[in-house]
Design a protein around this motif. Sequence first.
Motif, PDB file in Angstrom:
ATOM      1  N   ARG A  12       0.090  11.163  -0.053  1.00  0.00           N
ATOM      2  CA  ARG A  12       0.989  12.333  -0.033  1.00  0.00           C
ATOM      3  C   ARG A  12       0.281  13.542  -0.660  1.00  0.00           C
ATOM      4  O   ARG A  12       0.380  14.656  -0.156  1.00  0.00           O
ATOM      5  N   PHE A  13      -0.469  13.310  -1.738  1.00  0.00           N
ATOM      6  CA  PHE A  13      -1.227  14.407  -2.359  1.00  0.00           C
ATOM      7  C   PHE A  13      -2.285  14.951  -1.391  1.00  0.00           C
ATOM      8  O   PHE A  13      -2.703  16.100  -1.491  1.00  0.00           O
ATOM      9  N   PHE A  42       0.833  -1.210   0.000  1.00  0.00           N
ATOM     10  CA  PHE A  42       0.000   0.000   0.000  1.00  0.00           C
ATOM     11  C   PHE A  42       0.866   1.258   0.000  1.00  0.00           C
ATOM     12  O   PHE A  42       0.578   2.220  -0.710  1.00  0.00           O
ATOM     13  N   GLN A  91      -7.665   3.546   2.785  1.00  0.00           N
ATOM     14  CA  GLN A  91      -6.680   3.861   1.742  1.00  0.00           C
ATOM     15  C   GLN A  91      -6.331   5.339   1.659  1.00  0.00           C
ATOM     16  O   GLN A  91      -5.172   5.686   1.473  1.00  0.00           O
ATOM     17  N   VAL A  92      -7.343   6.182   1.742  1.00  0.00           N
ATOM     18  CA  VAL A  92      -7.090   7.634   1.642  1.00  0.00           C
ATOM     19  C   VAL A  92      -7.950   8.381   2.673  1.00  0.00           C
ATOM     20  O   VAL A  92      -8.946   7.830   3.145  1.00  0.00           O
ATOM     21  N   SER A 126     -11.215  13.433   2.911  1.00  0.00           N
ATOM     22  CA  SER A 126     -11.196  14.596   2.008  1.00  0.00           C
ATOM     23  C   SER A 126     -10.836  14.207   0.573  1.00  0.00           C
ATOM     24  O   SER A 126     -11.173  14.916  -0.372  1.00  0.00           O
ATOM     25  N   ALA A 127     -10.152  13.067   0.406  1.00  0.00           N
ATOM     26  CA  ALA A 127      -9.754  12.651  -0.950  1.00  0.00           C
ATOM     27  C   ALA A 127     -10.815  11.786  -1.623  1.00  0.00           C
ATOM     28  O   ALA A 127     -10.739  11.525  -2.818  1.00  0.00           O
ATOM     29  N   MET A 128     -11.802  11.331  -0.838  1.00  0.00           N
ATOM     30  CA  MET A 128     -12.827  10.429  -1.405  1.00  0.00           C
ATOM     31  C   MET A 128     -13.960  11.228  -2.019  1.00  0.00           C
ATOM     32  O   MET A 128     -14.133  12.401  -1.730  1.00  0.00           O
ATOM     33  N   ASN A 129     -14.738  10.528  -2.821  1.00  0.00           N
ATOM     34  CA  ASN A 129     -15.986  11.146  -3.266  1.00  0.00           C
ATOM     35  C   ASN A 129     -17.063  10.080  -3.434  1.00  0.00           C
ATOM     36  O   ASN A 129     -16.796   8.887  -3.314  1.00  0.00           O
ATOM     37  N   ALA A 142       1.529   7.849  -3.208  1.00  0.00           N
ATOM     38  CA  ALA A 142       1.311   9.178  -3.790  1.00  0.00           C
ATOM     39  C   ALA A 142      -0.075   9.703  -3.443  1.00  0.00           C
ATOM     40  O   ALA A 142      -0.258  10.910  -3.226  1.00  0.00           O
ATOM     41  N   ALA A 143      -1.048   8.801  -3.372  1.00  0.00           N
ATOM     42  CA  ALA A 143      -2.431   9.222  -3.103  1.00  0.00           C
ATOM     43  C   ALA A 143      -2.544   9.898  -1.742  1.00  0.00           C
ATOM     44  O   ALA A 143      -3.239  10.920  -1.609  1.00  0.00           O
ATOM     45  N   GLY A 192       3.874   1.542  -1.116  1.00  0.00           N
ATOM     46  CA  GLY A 192       4.550   1.675  -2.406  1.00  0.00           C
ATOM     47  C   GLY A 192       3.593   2.038  -3.525  1.00  0.00           C
ATOM     48  O   GLY A 192       3.889   2.906  -4.349  1.00  0.00           O
ATOM     49  N   ALA A 193       2.427   1.377  -3.547  1.00  0.00           N
ATOM     50  CA  ALA A 193       1.513   1.596  -4.668  1.00  0.00           C
ATOM     51  C   ALA A 193       0.690   2.871  -4.507  1.00  0.00           C
ATOM     52  O   ALA A 193       0.571   3.668  -5.429  1.00  0.00           O
ATOM     53  N   PHE A 194       0.108   3.065  -3.307  1.00  0.00           N
ATOM     54  CA  PHE A 194      -0.821   4.183  -3.116  1.00  0.00           C
ATOM     55  C   PHE A 194      -0.197   5.353  -2.355  1.00  0.00           C
ATOM     56  O   PHE A 194      -0.906   6.276  -1.953  1.00  0.00           O
TER      57      PHE A 194
END
Lengths: 269, 264
Positions: B60-61, B51, B198-199, B202-205, B57-58, B53-55
């Motif tokens: 960090r953004f 997670f 996962q995130v 605030s990043a979800m919708n 960036a998600a 490694g793959a996500f």
Amino acid sequence: MTVAVSSSSGLGRLLTHTAMLTRRSVRGRLRQPAALAPSFIFPLFFAALGAASFSRIAERPDFQEIAPSFLNYNAAGAILQGVLFAAVSASGDLATDIEQGFFERLLASPVSRTSIILGRLGSAMVVAVVQVIVFLSIFIAFGARIETGVVGFLGMMIGGALLALAMAGLMSGIAVRSGSPEVVQGSFPLVFALMFLSSAFFPRIYMTGWYRTVADWNPMSHIVEGMQSFMNEPLAADQFLRAWAIPLVVAVAGIMFALRALSTRLKAL
Amino acid sequence: MTLALEPRREHRADSSAVIGALVRRTLLRVRRMPAAFVPSIVMPVFQLIAFSGAFGAAVRFAGVENAMDWYVPLNAVQGASFGAMGVSFGLINDMQTGFFDRLLMAPTRRWTLIAGPMAGSIARAALPILLVVAVGFAGGMNVPGGWLAFVTIGVAAVGIALVASAFALGLTYRMRNMGAATLTQFAVFFTIFLSTSQVPLSAMNGWLHAVARVNPMTNVLRLARQGLLGDVTWSQSWGGLLAIAVMLVLSSAFALTGLKRLER
């Protein structure tokens, strides 16, 4: 089910027996929906989760160069995940046949030995084709678009079938060698790792460090990106090369490994 | 001579001794069947690495400095919950071998048959939690909340291990087959992933935002993560503590009623 044996010889006999054993295997899989369901439910669940979690990232200009939406990006990853789950499960069934004695009953009949393996691989390919059709239909219903149209749809279908053939071939080798469904299922974490250490779920451009290096070298990344480009880019030769040729090469190696394992088992009997 | 059907108070085994014995039995099973325990250690660590490694960036953004800060608490909680599967498998095994019938005939209080395996799940959870935290450190995890960060991770992970094991017991008493372990795994898996696993919110919708907002696991993960993302505060803690308390009461009641149903 009784396996009828034709009196023809050579390739025709092999194909007839393979078709019969494929049909038996597919029917066996349909009779156990609980065993097949995870390979449909989990990829679709993760796809829905990914689309809702990462859709804001998909609005970034660098992501837009890869795919117009996360749903479009995710389709190939879901196909890869579903096909790999189902292929491992099909190979587990072969090990169950060995464990429960059906394999020996087949050997006692004049059925082609090679078709015992190829029948299982055939069923994995049939399930993979159904998975690609179901997955893409659901993705399209939720707004995904295939940039390459019908050709891309067929490209992903054939790519999915070849990937199933490759993975089922390798796993069947393990199944025949061990004769244990637990050993086949125990190999699953390796498949899981290969899948996660690739660009199946997230683009490589956002990965960093050693993880990026592994993903760059992982053949799964290139297979899934071949399929992704059917979804998101205009038609090009390299899509076929990545989505078809890589799994085909692995499939040849996998089938050889499985047949060699079968030969070793037959000699030991 | 008359046989007393109801054992007198002084003849009942000390509850803490019974719970201790059941915990030791859980650990003995781990020692005898390490192959069944290894996945519960390997999977959270692998998932943490995958997670991050793959996500990575998600998150960090979304403003998280290091992906490990986001995924260490998640995997500590998930790793702890795997103990529930072991509890279910152990109970099925005891039912099949007749050991559970012997436990039912023993002069022990019924609640200890629930509390014992639940305490065992804490023992099983310890190693996955420690390993995940160690890998987090190796991956550069930040700890702005200091030692309290580890307390909140521990409380959240142990809380979920207890909830999941009580739920697993309730299901196993009712189903009496391996399906209970599978259903427990599914329930825990979906509850965790339909939250801020996962995130951040605030990043979800869409649908996931709506589900994650009311999912109690979101509060539990907020409790676990706060010390790695900033200071540990009461405002970030009480929601998770309340969620664990409510889930624990409900799942324990589910387990107790399941045991009563089994006895009938």
